[in-house]
Design a protein around this motif. Structure first.
Motif, PDB file in Angstrom:
ATOM      1  N   SER A 194       0.717  -1.187  -0.022  1.00 49.12           N
ATOM      2  CA  SER A 194      -0.019   0.049  -0.048  1.00 49.12           C
ATOM      3  C   SER A 194       0.963   1.346   0.023  1.00 49.12           C
ATOM      4  CB  SER A 194      -0.977  -0.064   1.217  1.00 49.12           C
ATOM      5  OG  SER A 194      -0.295  -0.075   2.276  1.00 49.12           O
ATOM      6  N   GLY A 195       0.408   2.306  -0.457  1.00 52.26           N
ATOM      7  CA  GLY A 195       0.940   3.666  -0.574  1.00 52.26           C
ATOM      8  C   GLY A 195       1.015   4.393   0.543  1.00 52.26           C
ATOM      9  N   GLY A 196       0.182   3.868   1.709  1.00 53.15           N
ATOM     10  CA  GLY A 196       0.319   4.806   3.064  1.00 53.15           C
ATOM     11  C   GLY A 196      -0.238   3.926   4.074  1.00 53.15           C
ATOM     12  N   TYR A 197      -0.557   4.576   5.496  1.00 54.33           N
ATOM     13  CA  TYR A 197      -0.921   3.797   6.346  1.00 54.33           C
ATOM     14  C   TYR A 197      -2.772   3.988   6.766  1.00 54.33           C
ATOM     15  CZ  TYR A 197       3.359   2.468   8.483  1.00 54.33           C
ATOM     16  OH  TYR A 197       4.470   1.919   8.433  1.00 54.33           O
ATOM     17  N   ARG A 198      -3.339   4.809   5.888  1.00 53.08           N
ATOM     18  CA  ARG A 198      -4.789   4.798   6.182  1.00 53.08           C
ATOM     19  C   ARG A 198      -5.480   4.352   4.579  1.00 53.08           C
ATOM     20  NH1 ARG A 198      -1.112   8.128   8.716  1.00 53.08           N
ATOM     21  NH2 ARG A 198      -1.677   8.536  10.708  1.00 53.08           N
ATOM     22  N   ASN A 199      -6.217   3.361   4.913  1.00 56.02           N
ATOM     23  CA  ASN A 199      -7.056   2.914   3.632  1.00 56.02           C
ATOM     24  C   ASN A 199      -7.814   3.955   3.099  1.00 56.02           C
ATOM     25  OD1 ASN A 199      -6.487   0.012   3.249  1.00 56.02           O
ATOM     26  ND2 ASN A 199      -7.776  -0.162   4.974  1.00 56.02           N
ATOM     27  N   SER A 200      -7.503   3.928   1.556  1.00 54.78           N
ATOM     28  CA  SER A 200      -8.443   4.975   0.734  1.00 54.78           C
ATOM     29  C   SER A 200      -9.938   4.921   0.768  1.00 54.78           C
ATOM     30  CB  SER A 200      -7.755   5.261  -0.844  1.00 54.78           C
ATOM     31  OG  SER A 200      -6.310   5.464  -0.577  1.00 54.78           O
ATOM     32  N   ILE A 201     -10.290   3.648   0.855  1.00 55.27           N
ATOM     33  CA  ILE A 201     -11.893   3.594   0.635  1.00 55.27           C
ATOM     34  C   ILE A 201     -12.043   2.250   2.020  1.00 55.27           C
ATOM     35  CG2 ILE A 201     -12.586   4.237  -1.454  1.00 55.27           C
ATOM     36  CD1 ILE A 201     -12.198   1.314  -2.527  1.00 55.27           C
ATOM     37  N   LEU A 202     -13.217   2.427   2.653  1.00 56.08           N
ATOM     38  CA  LEU A 202     -13.492   1.597   3.681  1.00 56.08           C
ATOM     39  C   LEU A 202     -14.662   0.895   3.259  1.00 56.08           C
ATOM     40  CD1 LEU A 202     -13.229   4.284   6.539  1.00 56.08           C
ATOM     41  CD2 LEU A 202     -11.625   2.790   5.529  1.00 56.08           C
ATOM     42  N   PRO A 203     -14.664  -0.596   2.958  1.00 54.80           N
ATOM     43  CA  PRO A 203     -15.836  -1.343   2.718  1.00 54.80           C
ATOM     44  C   PRO A 203     -16.655  -1.505   3.956  1.00 54.80           C
ATOM     45  CG  PRO A 203     -14.037  -2.681   3.303  1.00 54.80           C
ATOM     46  CD  PRO A 203     -13.465  -1.315   3.513  1.00 54.80           C
ATOM     47  N   GLN A 204     -18.262  -1.424   3.696  1.00 57.98           N
ATOM     48  CA  GLN A 204     -19.256  -1.471   4.701  1.00 57.98           C
ATOM     49  C   GLN A 204     -19.742  -2.772   4.948  1.00 57.98           C
ATOM     50  OE1 GLN A 204     -19.626   1.814   6.737  1.00 57.98           O
ATOM     51  NE2 GLN A 204     -17.388   1.749   5.573  1.00 57.98           N
ATOM     52  N   PRO A 205     -20.409  -2.877   6.104  1.00 53.95           N
ATOM     53  CA  PRO A 205     -20.864  -4.278   6.598  1.00 53.95           C
ATOM     54  C   PRO A 205     -22.116  -4.627   5.781  1.00 53.95           C
ATOM     55  CG  PRO A 205     -20.498  -3.071   8.653  1.00 53.95           C
ATOM     56  CD  PRO A 205     -20.257  -2.261   7.434  1.00 53.95           C
ATOM     57  N   GLY A 206     -22.451  -5.993   5.533  1.00 53.85           N
ATOM     58  CA  GLY A 206     -23.728  -6.225   4.854  1.00 53.85           C
ATOM     59  C   GLY A 206     -24.789  -6.416   5.855  1.00 53.85           C
ATOM     60  N   ARG A 207     -25.681  -7.093   5.464  1.00 51.98           N
ATOM     61  CA  ARG A 207     -27.104  -7.104   6.529  1.00 51.98           C
ATOM     62  C   ARG A 207     -26.655  -7.823   7.600  1.00 51.98           C
ATOM     63  NH1 ARG A 207     -30.859  -9.105   3.119  1.00 51.98           N
ATOM     64  NH2 ARG A 207     -29.853 -11.201   3.261  1.00 51.98           N
ATOM     65  N   TYR A 208     -27.108  -7.279   8.855  1.00 49.13           N
ATOM     66  CA  TYR A 208     -26.827  -7.775   9.958  1.00 49.13           C
ATOM     67  C   TYR A 208     -27.945  -7.654  11.252  1.00 49.13           C
ATOM     68  CZ  TYR A 208     -24.909  -3.680  12.013  1.00 49.13           C
ATOM     69  OH  TYR A 208     -24.771  -2.234  12.475  1.00 49.13           O
ATOM     70  N   PHE A 209     -28.190  -8.453  12.353  1.00 47.14           N
ATOM     71  CA  PHE A 209     -29.385  -8.483  13.035  1.00 47.14           C
ATOM     72  C   PHE A 209     -28.993  -8.126  14.456  1.00 47.14           C
ATOM     73  CE2 PHE A 209     -30.456 -11.092   9.400  1.00 47.14           C
ATOM     74  CZ  PHE A 209     -31.672 -10.947   8.991  1.00 47.14           C
ATOM     75  N   LEU A 210     -29.853  -7.761  15.081  1.00 45.77           N
ATOM     76  CA  LEU A 210     -29.670  -7.274  16.396  1.00 45.77           C
ATOM     77  C   LEU A 210     -31.098  -7.611  17.158  1.00 45.77           C
ATOM     78  CD1 LEU A 210     -27.616  -6.569  18.773  1.00 45.77           C
ATOM     79  CD2 LEU A 210     -28.508  -4.262  18.671  1.00 45.77           C
ATOM     80  N   PHE A 211     -31.092  -8.637  18.422  1.00 46.51           N
ATOM     81  CA  PHE A 211     -32.402  -8.907  19.016  1.00 46.51           C
ATOM     82  C   PHE A 211     -32.232  -8.427  20.399  1.00 46.51           C
ATOM     83  CE2 PHE A 211     -31.422 -12.364  15.886  1.00 46.51           C
ATOM     84  CZ  PHE A 211     -32.768 -12.301  15.236  1.00 46.51           C
ATOM     85  N   THR A 212     -33.304  -7.665  20.982  1.00 47.01           N
ATOM     86  CA  THR A 212     -33.377  -6.785  22.115  1.00 47.01           C
ATOM     87  C   THR A 212     -34.679  -7.267  22.763  1.00 47.01           C
ATOM     88  OG1 THR A 212     -31.931  -5.003  21.122  1.00 47.01           O
ATOM     89  CG2 THR A 212     -33.274  -4.761  23.161  1.00 47.01           C
ATOM     90  N   LEU A 213     -34.267  -7.634  24.208  1.00 44.67           N
ATOM     91  CA  LEU A 213     -35.493  -7.798  25.134  1.00 44.67           C
ATOM     92  C   LEU A 213     -35.677  -6.842  26.086  1.00 44.67           C
ATOM     93  CD1 LEU A 213     -35.769 -11.570  25.849  1.00 44.67           C
ATOM     94  CD2 LEU A 213     -37.318 -10.311  24.883  1.00 44.67           C
ATOM     95  N   ASN A 214     -36.593  -5.811  25.991  1.00 44.36           N
ATOM     96  CA  ASN A 214     -36.608  -4.827  26.975  1.00 44.36           C
ATOM     97  C   ASN A 214     -37.565  -5.167  27.990  1.00 44.36           C
ATOM     98  OD1 ASN A 214     -34.916  -3.061  25.436  1.00 44.36           O
ATOM     99  ND2 ASN A 214     -36.568  -2.512  24.044  1.00 44.36           N
ATOM    100  N   PHE A 215     -37.061  -4.994  29.424  1.00 43.66           N
ATOM    101  CA  PHE A 215     -37.942  -4.884  30.542  1.00 43.66           C
ATOM    102  C   PHE A 215     -38.305  -3.811  31.363  1.00 43.66           C
ATOM    103  CE2 PHE A 215     -35.799  -9.145  29.744  1.00 43.66           C
ATOM    104  CZ  PHE A 215     -36.868  -9.834  29.676  1.00 43.66           C
ATOM    105  N   GLU A 216     -39.216  -3.125  31.587  1.00 47.51           N
ATOM    106  CA  GLU A 216     -39.580  -1.973  32.155  1.00 47.51           C
ATOM    107  C   GLU A 216     -40.265  -2.142  33.324  1.00 47.51           C
ATOM    108  OE1 GLU A 216     -40.479   1.425  29.960  1.00 47.51           O
ATOM    109  OE2 GLU A 216     -39.931   0.657  28.314  1.00 47.51           O
ATOM    110  N   PHE A 217     -40.022  -1.678  34.391  1.00 43.70           N
ATOM    111  CA  PHE A 217     -40.623  -1.584  35.832  1.00 43.70           C
ATOM    112  C   PHE A 217     -41.092  -0.550  36.160  1.00 43.70           C
ATOM    113  CE2 PHE A 217     -37.053  -4.852  35.182  1.00 43.70           C
ATOM    114  CZ  PHE A 217     -38.062  -5.794  35.223  1.00 43.70           C
TER     115      PHE A 217
END
Length: 832
Positions: A809-832
């Protein structure tokens, strides 16, 4: 092109101007209606026939005057009176949209251009088109307490901040140094938490006491897991609040989306030699691995006039795709640590005079592991490396005293004023034992000089070893406590005064702040605002404000081989003029902001004040409520934001500058140039052919800064389904972007478009949150990148790696940054 973009932006504005004029006329007609109607109807019938405008608003929408903010002027005021453009993200918005961390909110906000590296920093947001090496031009606060890292001034927006006890988030746009002093440059993100003073609906008991708590359990893709819990309560005269979060994840594997981050480079024996066998996080360094281990806590106790609180958080994360794999191993943890405790005392001296005193003590650290492969510069050995494995560290402390007064002279005149005293003990240079010559080494330092001169044995530093060696020998880390000779004591003093005067439909708010710093001197920053409230809900605001950005310590003193330091850096200066139109039309809240900003003494990533910038911008903000076609369901909640930005720089990067005899101790020549000559891009060829020719005269000119999309759109819809389910969908459009001026790919465009370089394509990102409501809990399924769209973000800092993936590479910082594909997050919320 610039004219075309401006004309395009104007087409978005014309409907707004028409609507605001129509609204003003409608208000005038309402006020001119006769008090009696000559019919046979009764008084009650007359009220039904001609309802007041505000009655309709109260029935269908929140009242504008009840939306209170505190960030714009350090005092309570509603959105209509605030001398700035402010977006409020409510607790309900966070719940409906499924936001699990602060960084996710940036995707939906207008006026932010993002660069996501999934490392250090986790995400970088450039507010209002101001591209910087760190996210340091936006002030990040929790309950009005500044959280930016003390060494880099960076806003650390990742997953470490607990969300369970947030009341609202106020996002301010534009300079705010008149109220906050240094670094309130492009805007402010202020998280307001529940402190126990206001109970949730239905929680208060007969004696006035109450308690409310929430627990969120999260799990999802990439072995992500988290617990986020918060509570606040009132018990007699005591107000209690606390929240905490622990977040862990292995993070998405982006090695198959970026050619410089493939395991081919991480495991390459020629490049990495014996470093490949080093273990970290129970894995060797020969493959892509980017773990995260974050935590944070916010707590306060209030009794009467006294409030004691603490804020602690830590980001401990890998490097993601920020650096190319032939230069750095991303399986190396870097920590940003913040510890803060404070005492507040509010004294109501009289019905018209209140004072608030804040004393705060804060510690921060910016440190981590770094495995580096510097390409061998000797002829024939370019594929080999000089390897180093070092631990970088700094430690910083702050003692802060703020004292503010609010004085209401009359019903129409109010003053807010205050003073600040701060002492900071700041690390000068990173402590990097054994790194390249010129780096600070705490275990080999005596009175500022090396105790033992090892340059004859290790000319490149004892930790710097060739990759051709079969084994790499790691040196000890630095001392736990930073030696005194690497500490700089800095003193800050400042004071401000803001007046607010109302006369009829006009509201004026002039302000001024003076700051003095023992390192870089003084700064004076005025602010002036005139607001014309042409109706109960409509306002026209004209603003002028100045701000200054103090030089970060990482640039003042924190130089090392490959990055310069400059103790003579001066603060950046900003001057912004802004026009804001806002109104509320029954079920529609609309705002349009037009601004023009000028910048001087721009601080480059090369630690120099160089050139100036100017930015034109337009931001449209809309929020709608519509009737829900589903019976027994709350209304549809829709937001629509449009952003136009034209960011220009006077200085530009000279890719044709000679780069001969480069080594880590012989950094690049001057690459940035301000202004142009009559020869344009052929200037270097002219000087090469005529080396003794006097410099040609230069004239000021501007180029597109880069990494800033001219057009961005955010659209979101929230659909409640009775009391059983909630569907939230959000779409973000980001238009094509030219890359930053020093990005290596800016130098690789089509033959007739070399000045523009490679342009990143536009993309649409869709995120969804689906909530299922049960009696005692809520299940939230969040989907990020719903359509699994493939897209990239621009690189950070110099972004100089290039795209010659078949070679080093020509330097220490990438010129373009690939981004994540589809991903999931599951959350259980409890309120009292």
């Amino acid at each position: 092109m610039i004219l075309k973009r401006k004309l395009c932006a104007v087409t978005y504005v014309l409907p707004y101007l028409f609507i605001f004029l129509l609204s003003a006329q409608e208000e005038s007609n309402i006020n001119q209606q006769p008090t009696e109607i000559k019919t046979n109807t009764s008084t009650e019938e007359k009220k039904d026939i001609s309802p007041k405008k505000e009655e309709v608003l109260e029935e269908n929408f929140f009242k504008l005057e009840d939306r209170i903010v505190v960030t714009a002027s350090r005092t309570k005021e509603n959105l209509q009176n605030a001398p700035a453009s402010v977006i409020v993200i409510t607790e309900e918005d966070i719940r409906n949209r499924g936001y699990a961390s602060i960084d996710e909110i940036l995707y939906d906000l207008p006026g932010f251009d993002l660069s996501f590296s999934n490392g250090i920093p986790y995400i970088m947001g450039y507010q209002r088109g101001y591209r910087t090496p760190f996210m340091s031009r936006t002030l990040f606060m929790i309950d009005n307490k500044i959280q930016n890292d003390m060494y880099t001034q960076e806003a650390e927006l990742s997953r470490q901040i607990p969300m369970s006890n947030i009341k609202r988030i106020e996002v301010l746009y534009g300079p705010a140094s008149a109220a906050y002093g240094p670094n309130a440059f492009q805007g402010i993100i202020n998280i307001i938490t529940h402190d126990g003073s206001s109970p949730k609906k239905g929680k208060e008991s007969e004696n006035g006491n109450y308690s409310s708590s929430k627990i969120s359990l999260q799990g999802g893709s990439y072995n992500t897991r988290s617990i986020d819990a918060g509570a606040h309560a009132k018990i007699g005269e005591w107000l209690l609040a606390a929240s905490g979060k622990v977040f862990k994840s292995d993070e998405p594997d982006l090695s198959n989306r970026s050619s410089y981050n493939t395991n081919y480079w991480y495991s390459n024996p020629t490049v990495w030699g014996g470093v490949r066998y080093t273990r970290n996080n129970d894995r060797t360094l020969s493959s892509y691995y980017d773990p995260t281990r974050d935590y944070g806590a916010v707590a306060s106790v209030t009794n009467g006039s006294f409030k004691v609180g603490g804020i602690v958080w830590s980001r401990n994360e890998g490097y993601g795709v920020k650096y190319p794999g032939d230069r750095a191993q991303n399986n190396g943890m870097w920590e940003v640590l913040n510890k803060q405790s404070y005492l507040e005392y509010t004294n109501v001296i009289s019905p018209t005079l209140t004072s608030t005193t804040l004393f705060s003590y804060r510690e921060s650290a910016f440190r981590g592991q770094w495995s580096e492969a510097e390409p061998d510069w000797n002829k024939g050995r370019e594929q080999y490396s000089y390897l180093s494995q070092t631990y970088w560290g700094n430690q910083n402390k702050s003692w802060l005293l703020n004292h503010n007064w609010e004085y209401k002279a009359t019903s129409n005149l109010q003053f807010t004023t205050g003073v600040k005293f701060e002492k900071r003990d700041m690390t000068k240079q990173y402590d990097i034992p054994g790194y390249w010559p010129g780096s600070y080494n705490s275990w080999n330092e005596y009175e500022g000089k090396p105790a033992v001169d090892l340059t004859s044995i290790y000319p490149n530093g004892p930790a710097v070893q060739p990759s051709s060696n079969p084994v790499y020998i790691k040196l000890p880390d630095g001392k736990k406590r930073m030696p005194y000779n690497n500490i700089a004591q800095v003193y800050d003093m400042g004071g401000f005064a803001i007046a607010t005067y109302e006369i009829g439909k006009f509201r004026f708010s002039p302000g001024m702040r003076y700051d003095h710093n023992s390192l870089y001197g003084q700064s004076l920053n005025p602010r002036a605002t005139a607001i014309y409230k042409y109706s109960r809900t409509g306002a026209i605001k004209l603003l002028y404000g100045e701000a200054f950005q103090e030089p970060a310590f990482i640039l003042l003193f924190g130089g090392w081989s490959g990055r310069k330091a400059n103790e003579k850096l001066r603060p950046e200066k900003e001057r912004t003029t802004e026009l804001i139109l806002m109104d509320q039309f029954h079920n529609w809240l609309a705002e349009a902001s037009f601004y023009y900003s000028r910048y001087e003494n721009v601080i480059k990533e090369t630690a120099k004040n160089e050139g100036s910038r100017k930015i034109y911008g337009l931001e449209l903000r809309n929020k709608f409520l519509f009737g829900n076609p589903i019976p027994n369901s709350s209304k549809l909640d829709i937001f629509f934001y449009y952003t136009f930005t034209e960011a220009l720089s006077e200085s530009y990067y000279n890719f044709d500058a000679p780069r001969t005899n480069w080594t880590p101790t012989n950094v690049n020549p001057e690459d940035w140039i301000s202004g142009t000559t009559v020869l344009g891009k052929y200037e270097n060829a002219y000087y090469t052919a005529n080396p003794n020719t006097p410099p040609l005269p230069r004239k000021k000119s501007y180029s597109t800064l880069g990494d800033i999309s001219p057009h961005k759109v955010s659209l979101g819809i929230n659909l409640p389904i009775q009391n059983r389910m909630n569907i939230n969908l959000r779409a973000n459009y980001v238009g094509p972007r030219e890359l930053y001026l020093s990005n290596e790919l800016r130098n690789k465009g089509l033959p007739l478009q070399r000045d523009k370089g490679i342009i990143l394509d536009n993309y649409v990102l869709i995120n969804g949150s689906f909530s299922f409501l049960f009696k005692y809990t809520t299940l939230v399924v969040k989907v990020f990148n719903l359509l699994n769209h493939s897209y990239t973000h621009p690189g950070q800092e110099q972004a100089d790696a290039g795209n010659n993936f078949y070679d080093r590479s020509g330097g220490y910082r990438n010129s373009i940054l690939p981004q994540p594909g589809r991903y999931f997050l599951f959350t259980l919320n409890f309120e009292f």
